[in-house]
Every structure is written in structure tokens, then in C-alpha cells.
Design a protein around this motif. Sequence first.
Motif, PDB file in Angstrom:
ATOM      1  N   ARG A  36      38.153  45.065  32.486  1.00  0.00           N
ATOM      2  CA  ARG A  36      36.898  44.614  33.092  1.00  0.00           C
ATOM      3  C   ARG A  36      37.051  44.640  34.576  1.00  0.00           C
ATOM      4  O   ARG A  36      36.270  44.877  35.770  1.00  0.00           O
ATOM      5  N   GLN A  37      38.196  43.895  35.059  1.00  0.00           N
ATOM      6  CA  GLN A  37      38.555  44.028  36.330  1.00  0.00           C
ATOM      7  C   GLN A  37      39.161  45.312  37.060  1.00  0.00           C
ATOM      8  O   GLN A  37      38.691  45.642  38.020  1.00  0.00           O
ATOM      9  N   LEU A  38      39.834  46.143  36.120  1.00  0.00           N
ATOM     10  CA  LEU A  38      40.204  47.558  36.601  1.00  0.00           C
ATOM     11  C   LEU A  38      38.983  48.345  36.804  1.00  0.00           C
ATOM     12  O   LEU A  38      38.824  49.232  37.734  1.00  0.00           O
ATOM     13  N   GLU A  39      37.975  48.227  36.003  1.00  0.00           N
ATOM     14  CA  GLU A  39      36.680  48.965  36.443  1.00  0.00           C
ATOM     15  C   GLU A  39      36.137  48.962  37.654  1.00  0.00           C
ATOM     16  O   GLU A  39      35.310  49.650  38.242  1.00  0.00           O
ATOM     17  N   ARG A  40      36.285  47.581  38.411  1.00  0.00           N
ATOM     18  CA  ARG A  40      35.746  47.059  39.396  1.00  0.00           C
ATOM     19  C   ARG A  40      36.605  47.873  40.681  1.00  0.00           C
ATOM     20  O   ARG A  40      36.062  47.847  41.757  1.00  0.00           O
ATOM     21  N   VAL A  41      37.663  48.324  40.278  1.00  0.00           N
ATOM     22  CA  VAL A  41      38.539  49.200  41.376  1.00  0.00           C
ATOM     23  C   VAL A  41      39.025  50.295  41.061  1.00  0.00           C
ATOM     24  O   VAL A  41      39.583  51.043  42.001  1.00  0.00           O
ATOM     25  N   TRP A  42      38.855  50.878  39.983  1.00  0.00           N
ATOM     26  CA  TRP A  42      39.502  52.204  39.680  1.00  0.00           C
ATOM     27  C   TRP A  42      38.502  53.175  39.969  1.00  0.00           C
ATOM     28  O   TRP A  42      37.595  53.326  39.219  1.00  0.00           O
ATOM     29  N   GLY A  43      38.871  53.898  41.262  1.00  0.00           N
ATOM     30  CA  GLY A  43      37.806  54.938  41.555  1.00  0.00           C
ATOM     31  C   GLY A  43      36.989  54.372  42.774  1.00  0.00           C
ATOM     32  O   GLY A  43      37.042  53.191  43.002  1.00  0.00           O
ATOM     33  N   PRO A  44      36.469  55.329  43.679  1.00  0.00           N
ATOM     34  CA  PRO A  44      35.968  54.890  45.065  1.00  0.00           C
ATOM     35  C   PRO A  44      34.613  53.825  44.780  1.00  0.00           C
ATOM     36  O   PRO A  44      34.131  54.166  43.556  1.00  0.00           O
ATOM     37  N   PRO A  45      34.225  53.354  45.528  1.00  0.00           N
ATOM     38  CA  PRO A  45      32.893  52.590  45.405  1.00  0.00           C
ATOM     39  C   PRO A  45      31.612  53.222  45.047  1.00  0.00           C
ATOM     40  O   PRO A  45      30.831  52.765  44.347  1.00  0.00           O
ATOM     41  N   THR A  46      31.723  54.723  45.468  1.00  0.00           N
ATOM     42  CA  THR A  46      30.567  55.298  44.938  1.00  0.00           C
ATOM     43  C   THR A  46      30.663  55.956  43.561  1.00  0.00           C
ATOM     44  O   THR A  46      29.623  56.605  43.094  1.00  0.00           O
ATOM     45  N   HIS A  47      31.828  55.682  42.820  1.00  0.00           N
ATOM     46  CA  HIS A  47      32.071  56.064  41.476  1.00  0.00           C
ATOM     47  C   HIS A  47      32.673  54.956  40.638  1.00  0.00           C
ATOM     48  O   HIS A  47      33.962  55.225  40.329  1.00  0.00           O
ATOM     49  N   PRO A  48      32.093  54.314  40.271  1.00  0.00           N
ATOM     50  CA  PRO A  48      32.631  53.211  39.401  1.00  0.00           C
ATOM     51  C   PRO A  48      33.034  53.590  38.237  1.00  0.00           C
ATOM     52  O   PRO A  48      32.646  54.593  37.471  1.00  0.00           O
ATOM     53  N   ALA A  49      34.034  52.707  37.546  1.00  0.00           N
ATOM     54  CA  ALA A  49      34.675  53.196  36.273  1.00  0.00           C
ATOM     55  C   ALA A  49      34.226  52.554  35.099  1.00  0.00           C
ATOM     56  O   ALA A  49      33.752  51.292  35.311  1.00  0.00           O
ATOM     57  N   THR A  50      34.266  53.080  34.096  1.00  0.00           N
ATOM     58  CA  THR A  50      34.020  52.518  32.669  1.00  0.00           C
ATOM     59  C   THR A  50      35.237  52.720  31.873  1.00  0.00           C
ATOM     60  O   THR A  50      35.404  54.019  31.641  1.00  0.00           O
ATOM     61  N   PHE A  51      35.832  51.698  31.457  1.00  0.00           N
ATOM     62  CA  PHE A  51      36.960  52.072  30.546  1.00  0.00           C
ATOM     63  C   PHE A  51      36.650  51.783  29.022  1.00  0.00           C
ATOM     64  O   PHE A  51      36.024  50.809  28.628  1.00  0.00           O
ATOM     65  N   VAL A  52      36.630  52.870  28.301  1.00  0.00           N
ATOM     66  CA  VAL A  52      36.328  52.922  26.861  1.00  0.00           C
ATOM     67  C   VAL A  52      37.562  52.333  25.944  1.00  0.00           C
ATOM     68  O   VAL A  52      37.151  51.724  25.069  1.00  0.00           O
ATOM     69  N   GLU A  53      38.588  53.019  26.254  1.00  0.00           N
ATOM     70  CA  GLU A  53      39.819  52.465  25.533  1.00  0.00           C
ATOM     71  C   GLU A  53      40.858  51.972  26.690  1.00  0.00           C
ATOM     72  O   GLU A  53      40.951  52.620  27.578  1.00  0.00           O
ATOM     73  N   HIS A  54      41.521  50.932  26.048  1.00  0.00           N
ATOM     74  CA  HIS A  54      42.508  50.104  27.525  1.00  0.00           C
ATOM     75  C   HIS A  54      43.403  49.436  26.682  1.00  0.00           C
ATOM     76  O   HIS A  54      43.189  48.464  26.146  1.00  0.00           O
ATOM     77  N   ASP A  55      44.735  50.039  26.647  1.00  0.00           N
ATOM     78  CA  ASP A  55      46.065  49.456  26.001  1.00  0.00           C
ATOM     79  C   ASP A  55      46.975  49.621  26.618  1.00  0.00           C
ATOM     80  O   ASP A  55      47.516  50.829  26.660  1.00  0.00           O
ATOM     81  N   LEU A  56      47.588  48.818  27.484  1.00  0.00           N
ATOM     82  CA  LEU A  56      48.932  49.133  28.170  1.00  0.00           C
ATOM     83  C   LEU A  56      50.386  48.853  27.511  1.00  0.00           C
ATOM     84  O   LEU A  56      51.287  48.500  27.974  1.00  0.00           O
ATOM     85  N   SER A  57      50.120  49.313  26.073  1.00  0.00           N
ATOM     86  CA  SER A  57      51.316  49.609  25.315  1.00  0.00           C
ATOM     87  C   SER A  57      52.029  50.727  25.522  1.00  0.00           C
ATOM     88  O   SER A  57      51.148  51.999  25.417  1.00  0.00           O
ATOM     89  N   PRO A  58      53.282  51.056  25.485  1.00  0.00           N
ATOM     90  CA  PRO A  58      53.824  52.432  25.334  1.00  0.00           C
ATOM     91  C   PRO A  58      53.660  53.048  24.289  1.00  0.00           C
ATOM     92  O   PRO A  58      53.331  52.747  23.149  1.00  0.00           O
TER      93      PRO A  58
END
Length: 161
Positions: A36-58
Amino acid sequence: MPVTDVTQDIDTRTLTITAEFAAPVERVWQVYADPRQLERVWGPPTHPATFVEHDLSPGSRCTYFMTGPDGQRYGGWWQITEVDAPHRLAFDDGFADGDLNPVDTAPVARSVFTFEAVDGGTRAVYTSTYDTAEALQQVLDMGVVEGATTAINQIDGLLAA
């Protein structure tokens, strides 16, 4: 502005962006660890992101889409290859179709994000390496420097909130 340097090197097929944040490494890491935090900054302000899957495990995959001002969606994916929280995140980063499946004909970056403590804050180094000089040039022509710079520069606002 957090971004302090951008280096493009066609010979080594790399794009490196350096930024500094007035927050501890652990706090900057949380921006990437929390979708939810990453969505606020991943991509330029004109193109907000929505993460559908997010798991930082190798071995895991993250999928997302960015939505342009006209409502068009642009998909992407990460294949996580290494995690050393809160200091290092490595992943393959590629383009996805409308169903968030990888686009085999699009460039893939081997991305490594590192975070180190400096002067009471954090220095982040974002390095992306491409298989060919042509692949790097393709994303440069698409505006990756401007997009990534404006995206990273949004992180200060999130950290201050």
C-alpha cells in the motif's frame, strides 16, 4: 529532491539512480515491503500503481499495473531473486500484458536496490541492468529516467507523512 544522481551507461547496459532520504534505512525499506505504501510511489504521479500480488520472498512474483490519466493500464511484474532486509532487494523487472502475464518481447531489467545508512538518513542506489544495449536504449526512449526520477522523488512526501 531525493534523487542526487542518474547515470546511464550503454556499454555496461546499466541505469543507476542514487537518492538520499532523511529517514532511517528500516523506514525506507518499509516503503518497498508494504504494497500500500509502494503503490503511492511506484510510478510517476500521473500513473499511480496498484499491486495485485506482492511478496518479497526469493522466488516469488509481484504483479502490478499503473493507470494513466486516460484510464489506460500498464502492467508490470517482478521476480524476486534476493532479499536482505532492510539493505538489499534484487529482482527481475518486466512489462506485463492486461492480464499481468509477462510480455516476452519487452525488455527485462535485472534490478538491485541497496539501502545504506548515511548521515542519519539513507542512501538508496537503484541499479538496473539489461541484456542488451538496445533494450536499455528502448526503455530510455520510453522515458524511464524521467518516470523513475519523479517516482523516487515522491518518497520524501510519504516518509514525512
